[in-house]
Write an enzyme that holds these catalytic residues in place. Structure first.
Site, short mmCIF file in Angstrom:
data_model
loop_
_atom_site.label_atom_id
_atom_site.label_comp_id
_atom_site.label_asym_id
_atom_site.label_seq_id
_atom_site.Cartn_x
_atom_site.Cartn_y
_atom_site.Cartn_z
N ALA A 159 29.70 -4.78 3.28
CA ALA A 159 29.50 -6.21 3.05
C ALA A 159 29.84 -6.94 4.34
O ALA A 159 30.38 -6.34 5.28
CB ALA A 159 30.41 -6.70 1.93
N LYS A 160 29.51 -8.19 4.41
CA LYS A 160 29.88 -9.03 5.55
C LYS A 160 29.90 -10.47 5.07
O LYS A 160 29.19 -10.82 4.11
CB LYS A 160 28.85 -8.87 6.67
CG LYS A 160 29.35 -9.24 8.03
CD LYS A 160 30.08 -8.08 8.68
CE LYS A 160 30.50 -8.39 10.08
NZ LYS A 160 31.10 -7.21 10.74
#
Ligand code: NAD
Length: 368
Positions: free
Chosen positions: A77-78
């Site tokens: 994720a980011k």
């Protein structure tokens, strides 16, 4: 912000794209959870004024691949807060704490530090929601840039790949582009193995000495705030000359896309180990492959930082982090090289294939 989510994603992810707004304090943020089949996703929270959904998605996917390739029990994720990272500390704390409260229920995402955020920001995040990686040492964190977690992994990847490229680390010559946290520590660990640093650069220029640069003296020179080009133990050169340095290993550890079709023919090295993220264009990697220059891609070679963050998250010590980095990067570099040879693929393609097979197996096993 223009949004066209049909341009984003495939059968791996992303699973969630969140746009967060809190107009009262001026928070605008994006979170992309790409894939959590291997476990809750670890990925950085960055702060920059020009963040886009596409950028956050590409970075989230890179984390999915990096975490899976490293065999971590974490997905990718980011996230990004759209703001000037040079804002006041008070405003930064307000933005980060509000962001954290807004993702409290998004338990499949564990934020870490990234461009524009740091360990202190992660202390605010954990204070708000009880989960974050890359914490200050007083809160049980392992300071990954201070101990050189990523640079250590880069040196391990180089050591494993060197025989494949036709030489051994001891006595080999190497050049480092970007003498920062990653580059400096990669140099330190390679010199420990008997390799010789012959050139280095920072944003202001480069220095070289074919007889070897004195690493400790160069580190002290940088500590005093001086650029590498004024190092008395080397000859100054322009940044763009570094690519043509006579050496065995060339380590990009600065910016993306520094090796392109316009300069890759100047490379004299036999091995390129990617410390930075996407330091070579696709075409440049293909051209290097054709010339027999071995590349170890970023998501295999520079995974030391996220491996360290994962060990920290699970309560491990600094010693365990370094042991885990060594073991995982050694195994993954070997496997990538074996697959690349056997299936006649670029090492990057082989690494992606290895990561995707782990992700798809995890998706099948978990029924996602
Ligand atoms: P850093 O800021 O500590 O160091 C970057 C260095 O690159 C500095 O010395 C800077 O002067 C130099 N530099 C900038 N532009 C340059 C140019 N055009 N030519 C030569 N040198 C230049 O950053 P870092 O943490 O060492 O990260 C370096 C790269 O590695 C980044 O791309 C980062 O995304 C990537 N990376 C870092 C980590 C980590 O754990 N720090 C992990 C994975 C990937």
């Amino acid at each position: 912000m223009e949004i066209n989510i049909h341009n984003i994603g495939d059968n791996i992810g992303p699973e969630k794209i969140l746009l967060l707004r809190q107009p009262r304090i001026g928070l605008e943020a994006i979170v992309v959870v790409d894939n959590v089949a291997c476990g809750p996703a670890i990925g950085g929270l960055r702060m920059a004024p020009d963040i886009t959904i596409e950028e956050i998605y590409r970075l989230a996917r890179a984390m999915t691949l990096k975490n899976a390739a490293a065999g971590l029990t974490h997905g990718g994720a980011k996230s990004g807060i759209i703001a000037d990272p040079a804002c006041s500390r008070e405003q930064k704390e307000k933005l980060v704490r509000t962001f954290a409260r807004m993702i409290k229920e998004l338990t499949e995402y564990i934020p870490g530090p990234d461009m524009g955020t740091n360990e202190e920001c992660m202390a605010w995040v954990i204070d708000e929601i009880g989960r974050a990686a890359g914490l200050p040492r007083v809160l049980g964190g392992i300071p990954l840039d201070e101990i050189g977690a990523t640079g250590f992994g880069v040196a391990v990847a180089a050591e494993v790949a060197a025989p494949e490229a036709g030489f051994s680390i001891k006595g080999s010559h190497f050049a480092v582009q970007g003498f920062g946290a990653v580059g400096k520590h990669a140099a330190k660990f390679l010199c420990k193995q008997g390799a010789i640093l012959v050139a280095a650069s920072d944003s202001q220029g480069a220095t070289q000495n074919q007889n070897g640069l004195d690493l400790d003296a160069l580190i002290n020179h940088k500590k005093e705030g001086s650029p590498v080009k004024t190092f008395p133990g080397g000859q100054a050169m322009d940044n763009n000359e570094l690519v043509g340095t006579k050496c065995d290993i060339w380590i990009p550890a600065a910016r993306p896309d520094v090796l392109t079709e316009n300069n890759v023919d100047q490379l004299k090295a036999r091995l390129v180990v990617h410390g930075a993220n996407i330091p070579a264009t696709e075409t440049a990697e293909q051209l290097m492959h054709k010339r027999g220059i071995l590349n170890i891609p970023d998501f295999i070679a520079n995974a030391g930082g996220v491996i360290c963050a994962a060990v920290e998250y699970h309560g491990g010590s600094e010693k365990q982090a370094m042991e885990t980095i060594e073991e995982k990067i050694r195994t993954n570099t070997l496997e990538t090289l074996q697959r690349s040879k056997k299936e006649n693929l670029l090492p990057r393609e082989a690494g992606v294939k290895m990561a995707l097979s782990r992700i798809k197996k995890a998706m099948a096993d978990s029924g996602t």
